[in-house]
Motif scaffolding. Sequence first.
Motif, PDB file in Angstrom:
ATOM      1  N   TRP A 127       0.841  -1.200   0.000  1.00 37.31           N
ATOM      2  CA  TRP A 127       0.000   0.000   0.000  1.00 37.31           C
ATOM      3  C   TRP A 127       0.877   1.252   0.000  1.00 37.31           C
ATOM      4  CZ3 TRP A 127      -4.679  -0.037  -1.641  1.00 37.31           C
ATOM      5  CH2 TRP A 127      -5.430  -1.205  -1.529  1.00 37.31           C
ATOM      6  N   TYR A 128       1.892   1.236  -0.857  1.00 33.44           N
ATOM      7  CA  TYR A 128       2.791   2.369  -1.074  1.00 33.44           C
ATOM      8  C   TYR A 128       3.603   2.719   0.171  1.00 33.44           C
ATOM      9  CZ  TYR A 128      -0.536   2.548  -4.870  1.00 33.44           C
ATOM     10  OH  TYR A 128      -1.354   2.205  -5.910  1.00 33.44           O
ATOM     11  N   SER A 129       3.793   1.745   1.018  1.00 36.76           N
ATOM     12  CA  SER A 129       4.500   1.981   2.270  1.00 36.76           C
ATOM     13  C   SER A 129       5.186   0.699   2.718  1.00 36.76           C
ATOM     14  CB  SER A 129       3.490   2.474   3.324  1.00 36.76           C
ATOM     15  OG  SER A 129       4.157   2.885   4.491  1.00 36.76           O
ATOM     16  N   SER A 130       5.502   0.644   3.974  1.00 40.83           N
ATOM     17  CA  SER A 130       6.192  -0.516   4.544  1.00 40.83           C
ATOM     18  C   SER A 130       5.228  -1.391   5.341  1.00 40.83           C
ATOM     19  CB  SER A 130       7.314  -0.038   5.465  1.00 40.83           C
ATOM     20  OG  SER A 130       6.783   0.647   6.590  1.00 40.83           O
ATOM     21  N   PRO A 131       5.634  -2.635   5.621  1.00 40.57           N
ATOM     22  CA  PRO A 131       4.829  -3.490   6.487  1.00 40.57           C
ATOM     23  C   PRO A 131       4.705  -2.883   7.894  1.00 40.57           C
ATOM     24  CG  PRO A 131       6.423  -4.798   5.269  1.00 40.57           C
ATOM     25  CD  PRO A 131       6.782  -3.351   5.057  1.00 40.57           C
ATOM     26  N   ALA A 132       3.642  -3.222   8.577  1.00 37.98           N
ATOM     27  CA  ALA A 132       3.329  -2.630   9.881  1.00 37.98           C
ATOM     28  C   ALA A 132       4.438  -2.839  10.914  1.00 37.98           C
ATOM     29  CB  ALA A 132       2.008  -3.198  10.396  1.00 37.98           C
ATOM     30  N   LEU A 133       5.060  -4.000  10.931  1.00 39.73           N
ATOM     31  CA  LEU A 133       6.085  -4.261  11.945  1.00 39.73           C
ATOM     32  C   LEU A 133       7.282  -3.325  11.780  1.00 39.73           C
ATOM     33  CD1 LEU A 133       6.881  -5.988  14.397  1.00 39.73           C
ATOM     34  CD2 LEU A 133       8.019  -7.551  12.800  1.00 39.73           C
ATOM     35  N   LEU A 134       7.597  -2.945  10.570  1.00 41.12           N
ATOM     36  CA  LEU A 134       8.696  -2.007  10.362  1.00 41.12           C
ATOM     37  C   LEU A 134       8.370  -0.660  10.999  1.00 41.12           C
ATOM     38  CD1 LEU A 134      11.339  -0.926   9.340  1.00 41.12           C
ATOM     39  CD2 LEU A 134      10.398  -0.914   7.017  1.00 41.12           C
ATOM     40  N   LYS A 135       7.176  -0.184  10.816  1.00 42.58           N
ATOM     41  CA  LYS A 135       6.779   1.081  11.435  1.00 42.58           C
ATOM     42  C   LYS A 135       6.813   0.956  12.954  1.00 42.58           C
ATOM     43  CE  LYS A 135       5.205   5.267  11.728  1.00 42.58           C
ATOM     44  NZ  LYS A 135       6.158   6.037  12.505  1.00 42.58           N
TER      45      LYS A 135
END
Length: 178
Positions: free
Chosen positions: A66-74
Amino acid sequence: MKTVVLLFHPNYGQSRANKTLANALDSDITVRNMYALYPDGKIDVEAEKKVLEDADRVVLQFPIMWYSSPALLKQWEDDVFEYGWAYGEGGTALHGKELLLAVTPGAHNYGRNGFVKYTVTELLRPFQATSRLIGMTYLKPFITIGASSISDEDLNSQAKKYNQYLHEDQLPVLSDFE
């Protein structure tokens, strides 16, 4: 140069591109599967800080989602990059280290003339801003475009290039508006 790859893929078992890229790396590069380490999302902050302190080059490898990173990275960024350690008063632990993103967008439609209208590099700007805040040198990302449909031959070639790229003593720095 001590390089550590922090691999953030929520479905690594089903991954073709990220698995091939990671498996192509020589044994002198440490690869840490972050979803395997933290399946519950509870990050061991002190352990992660130690990994970062011991590295010269930190690679964040992940699929574009979704034009971003996976949740765990955040979540990892929010937990590990603490004020007073990574930034702010006394926050110099990462100064002078290198940050490299290795990303695998699934589609081919990035860029001004594509459906997305943004380049992959533009979508990664929040990482570049974070790198600036925490005093790391932001390197030109390693991008495997079209990861969901790339041929085995092209993927294997890309994996060899990835290994070579990570072994370069000096990698290009991405400028602010490149």
